[in-house]
Design an enzyme around this catalytic site. Structure first.
Site, mmCIF file in Angstrom:
data_model
loop_
_atom_site.group_PDB
_atom_site.id
_atom_site.type_symbol
_atom_site.label_atom_id
_atom_site.label_comp_id
_atom_site.label_asym_id
_atom_site.label_seq_id
_atom_site.Cartn_x
_atom_site.Cartn_y
_atom_site.Cartn_z
ATOM 1 N N CYS A 138 0.844 -1.195 0.000
ATOM 2 C CA CYS A 138 0.000 0.000 0.000
ATOM 3 C C CYS A 138 0.877 1.243 0.000
ATOM 4 C CB CYS A 138 -0.928 0.013 1.215
ATOM 5 S SG CYS A 138 -0.043 0.130 2.787
ATOM 6 N N GLY A 176 13.282 21.544 -29.926
ATOM 7 C CA GLY A 176 14.480 21.706 -30.743
ATOM 8 C C GLY A 176 15.081 20.372 -31.115
ATOM 9 N N ASP A 177 16.173 20.438 -31.898
ATOM 10 C CA ASP A 177 16.767 19.182 -32.355
ATOM 11 C C ASP A 177 18.279 19.156 -32.310
ATOM 12 O OD1 ASP A 177 17.296 20.940 -34.565
ATOM 13 O OD2 ASP A 177 17.569 19.164 -35.816
ATOM 14 N N GLY A 178 18.953 20.265 -32.072
ATOM 15 C CA GLY A 178 20.407 20.274 -32.205
ATOM 16 C C GLY A 178 21.121 20.693 -30.948
ATOM 17 N N ASN A 211 22.793 23.312 -30.628
ATOM 18 C CA ASN A 211 22.527 24.731 -30.412
ATOM 19 C C ASN A 211 21.338 24.949 -29.486
ATOM 20 O OD1 ASN A 211 24.591 25.584 -31.949
ATOM 21 N ND2 ASN A 211 23.376 26.420 -33.620
ATOM 22 N N ASP A 217 12.433 25.890 -32.279
ATOM 23 C CA ASP A 217 13.609 26.199 -33.083
ATOM 24 C C ASP A 217 13.186 26.094 -34.548
ATOM 25 O OD1 ASP A 217 16.411 26.521 -33.790
ATOM 26 O OD2 ASP A 217 16.332 24.391 -34.312
ATOM 27 N N ALA A 263 20.525 22.874 -26.943
ATOM 28 C CA ALA A 263 20.665 22.131 -25.691
ATOM 29 C C ALA A 263 20.485 23.033 -24.473
ATOM 30 C CB ALA A 263 22.012 21.423 -25.646
ATOM 31 N N ALA A 264 21.089 24.222 -24.488
ATOM 32 C CA ALA A 264 20.984 25.122 -23.338
ATOM 33 C C ALA A 264 19.546 25.594 -23.140
ATOM 34 C CB ALA A 264 21.914 26.314 -23.524
#
Length: 949
Positions: free
Chosen positions: A159, A807-809, A811, A598, A813-814
């Site tokens: 439980c 996004g995809d790249g 660039n 993006d 990431a941040a």
């Protein structure tokens, strides 16, 4: 919005840190040579393997700190290569197939040229995009996934109080920073304090310590082996254990209901007035005592013993409540039978029926749990058990069937029509279409030919393929997805914190209410409502009602309310190409009111094509030499061959299409800056590729540079090429907009969600794409670098916006990491997928709508479950305490309370399973035309040169 844009303009000039390049060419060459050498040595003589073992031990000391040399390059080489050698020898000495390709994978990321979206990086090879193509977090090195956590398989949780106790026990340990416990999957994830990681082999030692401590506290636990080769075995073992427990539960259920049927027969014959000698035996007190003892010592033994043990250890659970109720009923009935003058009623049948109803509820609950994990089991089942291994390169006569888990990196496997792909890899020969729907959710088959990536578990539809293995077994993308989803299911949603607080104290509260019920009806009930005694004593009624209070309470419903819905939601997403990493992410995603896209690779397809190479009209005025188009492409391709950026790939393809001579950048000279460009020394010339600002920064001069900006029209972007201190050329690109982008933007806008677009491209190129997809030009932010994208996201958040960044790249990431919910396109760079809590594995924008709808439906289900769980206990406990007795004469017996308790848990499980049907009935993209996937036949763009396949 205006305040956001004005605030953003003050930080737009933020400088961006220069990122380092990838590994040098010699290091990659050594890595590839090691890979070929050791993967080709799988069948070495045992004597040689034994002689390798001492070498492995001696190599143990050659780490970066102990390998010293006056040459810094040699130190770096030793630090990088020796651990790889050691890993390979360890694999050989143990005959382990766990080789991983260390030569694949993108580098550190390449800037978006003139505003491209960025991505890629130095150090990639011909298979450098395999990580992004085959799934998020697909590792290319020799590291073990989930290296910062400890996973424990925890048994004995029944439980929400149990899971709360396990979490409290774990977090009380000094080595543990935090812990998360999932009642449905029976796992606990532990995040240790930094100091705990300084101990050698800390995961194994700490995992065993925590598991032993939990076991001593009454929760049988074992540490999870995080080695990827064992992951599938662990998952299969857990599934088999659940099936075995279900069978055992079925046997106990059959016995308990057989005993219950005997009790009911006695009552039925009495009701029908049947008078026979054997009837008197059934109605005898001794017979009822025997039935009750058989029930408590037989099918109910584990339940009662677990409840008593938990109570003695200070962590009472639902079994404690049921056990106390059953034992109280038996004790009171026994006392009444032994001392008739007390005038108490006996109800020996109550424990029998109580145990029967509780076990029925448990059995149905176990079935529902297995059903809830069926999506994960389905993912596991897509991997075949056998593979056709190609020997000696002879397709006709040299194939042998081997277990898939014995495949190693570099093996060649033959995949016939109808076969499932046994491992992640690259097609070496053949052409076929592949069904990847079980992996990405993409309904359309994808064409695969030489050089194409294939994922384990996908189905070969027609032609024969020869595939080189890159990852097998638990290292495949499917293995990564299952592992990540299981970890995600153990991450608590914020709403679960309230439930944990309630569940942790719930059992004590119920026992207190039971005591209060007994006190009231024993001392005051006879005076308040004498007719309720039914010729019995106040003590008998008080005991019966207090037992009902103990039994009717259901902490299990509280404990299951959130994790079961999260389990179904994340598993359902995984089967449809949506990787959602945790309940907290689902909760945040359901509240998103702003989506930021993006441009390149997200709203556009991310496959730019070179359309023109422009040479300055008066080159001799600006250049020391005159450069031809072929020479420009040759030099630019030498720099771009170090990246996996879409623009870089387009330049390399264009150079190959023109049959340009292959050139390479000099070792150690490649440098890049995401959002700006790259530079390297090629043939003793400094070649700069990137934005106008980047080329100028590296010394390119000439008034004609500004005039060349006019060539950037509509959605065609440009990249500037500088050679030494002069401008050599400008390359134009075209990147088509995704077919589903406009409908997705329209759908989001219709839901009242604000939509923005960020791009490193110049204003006219960004505005053209915005016009096509339907984004207001006022919400287009152009010419921004990666750090500026992050700053814009932060400004939106300061205005109380809940932001999802798509996004995809690299660039992105941040920005993805700083947003409330980062959404990575599945075909993008690995770094984008690694920092994003949501990954669209099918690489389709319509999956964004699916993910948002799934998160909303999941959270709606969680709220419904919690309303039901709290509402049931709020209403059920007072009724069990006799609140309706003065009004309607209604009261719950312990057996009736036990039946209701089972129904409450089953209601939560059933409602969670209904999420599957609610999700499909409410999907927002039913009318969205599926976008042709990469590799399917579709018209090619008009370009100056035909691109090679």
């Amino acid at each position: 919005m205006e305040s956001t844009l004005s605030a953003f303009s003050t930080v737009k000039a933020t400088a961006m840190a220069r990122s380092s390049g990838g590994p040098s060419l010699p290091l990659l060459t050594i890595s590839k040579a090691l890979n070929r050498h050791f993967t080709g040595a799988r069948h070495l003589h045992p004597l040689l393997l034994a002689r390798c073992s001492p070498s492995v031990r001696r190599l143990g000391g050659f780490h970066g700190s102990r390998f010293t040399s006056s040459n810094s390059a040699l130190r770096s080489l030793g630090a990088a290569v020796l651990p790889v050698i050691r890993h390979r020898l360890e694999c050989l000495s143990s005959s382990s197939p766990s080789f991983r390709s260390i030569s694949s994978g993108g580098g550190s990321g390449f800037g978006g040229y003139n505003g491209g979206s960025g991505g890629g990086g130095g150090g990639g090879s011909e298979s450098g995009d395999s990580k992004s193509k085959l799934g998020a977090n697909a590792s290319d090195g020799v590291s073990v996934p989930s290296s910062d956590i400890i996973i424990l398989d925890v048994g004995g949780m029944t439980c929400g109080g149990c899971s709360a106790s396990v979490k409290k026990i774990l977090e009380s340990q000094p080595q543990v920073a935090s812990a998360s416990v999932n009642l449905t999957t029976e796992t606990a994830i532990v995040w240790p304090v930094p100091e705990a990681k300084s101990v050698p082999d800390w995961q194994k030692s700490l995992g065993e310590t925590l598991a032993n401590h939990l076991t001593n506290c009454g929760f049988q636990s074992t540490p999870r082996d995080l080695v990827t080769e064992n992951f599938f075995k662990v998952f299969e073992t857990k599934t088999k254990d659940k099936q075995a427990r279900l069978k055992e539960s079925g046997r106990e259920l059959a016995v308990s209901w057989a005993l219950c049927a005997v009790c009911l027969v006695g009552h039925l014959t009495h009701f029908l007035g049947v008078n026979a000698p054997w009837i008197h035996a059934i109605h005898s007190t001794g017979f009822h005592v025997s039935l009750c003892l058989i029930t408590l010592l037989g099918p109910g033994r584990k339940l009662v013993l677990d409840g008593i043990k938990s109570l003695l250890k200070g962590s009472p659970n639902m079994n404690t409540l049921v056990g106390l109720g059953a034992l109280s009923s038996f004790s009171v009935s026994s006392l009444a039978a032994m001392i008739p003058k007390l005038g108490w009623k006996t109800f020996f049948e109550e424990p029998v029926m109580l145990i029967a109803f509780v076990l029925l509820g448990r059995n149905l609950e176990q079935r529902a749990k297995i059903k809830a994990t069926s999506d994960m089991t389905g993912l596991l089942s897509v991997l075949p058990s056998k593979a056709r291994l190609l020997l000696d390169g002879d397709l006709q006569n040299s194939t042998v069937e081997v277990p898939c888990n014995s495949l190693s990196v570099g093996d060649l496997v033959v995949i016939l029509p109808g076969d499932r792909v046994p491992a992640d890899g690259v097609v070496k020969s053949g052409r076929s279409t592949i069904d990847e729907s079980s992996f990405t959710g993409e309904p359309l088959p994808v064409t695969k030919e030489s050089g194409s990536q294939v994922a384990a578990g996908s189905i070969n539809l027609n032609g024969t393929l020869t595939v080189e293995v890159h990852r097998s077994g638990g290292e495949t993308a499917v293995g990564d997805i299952i592992r990540l989803v299981e970890e995600a299911q153990s991450r608590e949603a914020p709403v679960q914190q309230l439930v944990d607080k309630v569940a942790g104290r719930f059992t004590y509260g119920v026992m207190a209410l039971s005591a209060a019920t007994f006190t009231f009806w024993n001392l005051f009930g006879a005076h308040v409502l004498p007719s309720a005694l039914h010729n019995g004593s106040p003590m008998s009624l008080a005991l019966q009602l207090s037992c009902s209070v103990l039994v009717v309470a259901c902490p299990c419903a509280l404990g299951l309310a959130t994790p079961t819905a999260m389990l179904v939601g994340t598993s359902l997403g995984a089967r449809r190409g949506l990787l959602l990493r945790g309940g907290d992410i689902l909760e945040k995603f359901s509240l998103v009111d702003t989506v930021v896209f993006d441009k390149t690779g997200t709203l556009t397809k991310g496959h730019p094509v070179v359309t023109e190479v422009i040479i300055p009209e008066n080159p001799r005025h600006n250049l020391n030499d005159t450069w031809s188009e072929v020479e420009v492409l040759m030099l630019a391709a030498a720099v771009e061959s170090n990246t996996t950026h879409p623009v870089g790939k387009a330049i390399v393809k264009a150079a190959r299409a023109r049959n340009c001579q292959t050139m390479k950048a000099e070792d150690g000279t490649f440098t890049e800056e995401p959002g700006s460009g790259a530079v390297a020394i090629v043939n003793n010339k400094r070649v700069t590729v990137g934005t106008l600002e980047w080329v100028k920064r590296h010394g390119a001069t000439g008034n004609s540079l500004l005039a060349l900006e006019e060539h950037e029209i509509n959605n065609q972007s440009v990249v500037y090429i500088g050679v030494d201190n002069t401008l050599a050329a400008v390359i134009r690109f075209e990147d088509k907009v995704r077919e589903d982008a406009a409908q997705v933007v329209e759908n989001l806008t219709r839901q009242g969600i604000d939509v923005y677009m960020l791009s490193g491209d110049k204003r006219n190129a960004a505005n053209y794409v915005a016009s096509v997809v339907g984004i207001n030009h006022e919400r287009v932010i152009a010419g921004v670098k990666p750090a500026e994208k992050k700053n814009f996201i932060n400004e939106l958040q300061k205005n109380k916006k809940i932001v999802a960044m798509v996004g995809d790249g690299i660039n992105d990431a941040a920005a993805l990491a700083s947003s409330n919910v980062g959404v990575a396109m599945g075909g993008g760079a690995g770094a984008a997928s690694e920092v994003s809590p949501v990954v669209l594995m099918g690489n389709r924008l319509t999956q964004l709508l699916d993910a948002m709808e799934l998160s909303r439906q999941t959270m709606k289900t969680v709220k419904q479950n919690l309303w039901w769980a709290f509402g049931y206990n709020i209403v059920g406990i007072p009724i069990a305490a006799g609140v309706l007795l003065p009004l309607t004469g209604t009261m719950l017996t312990p057996s009736m309370a036990g039946a209701l308790m089972g129904v409450s848990s089953l209601g939560v499980m059933t409602n969670s399973l209904l999420l599957r049907y609610r999700f499909f009935s409410n999907r927002n993209d039913k009318n969205v035309k599926p976008e042709p996937k990469e590799g399917t036949k579709q018209p090619h763009e008009n370009t100056r040169w035909k691109q090679s396949s």
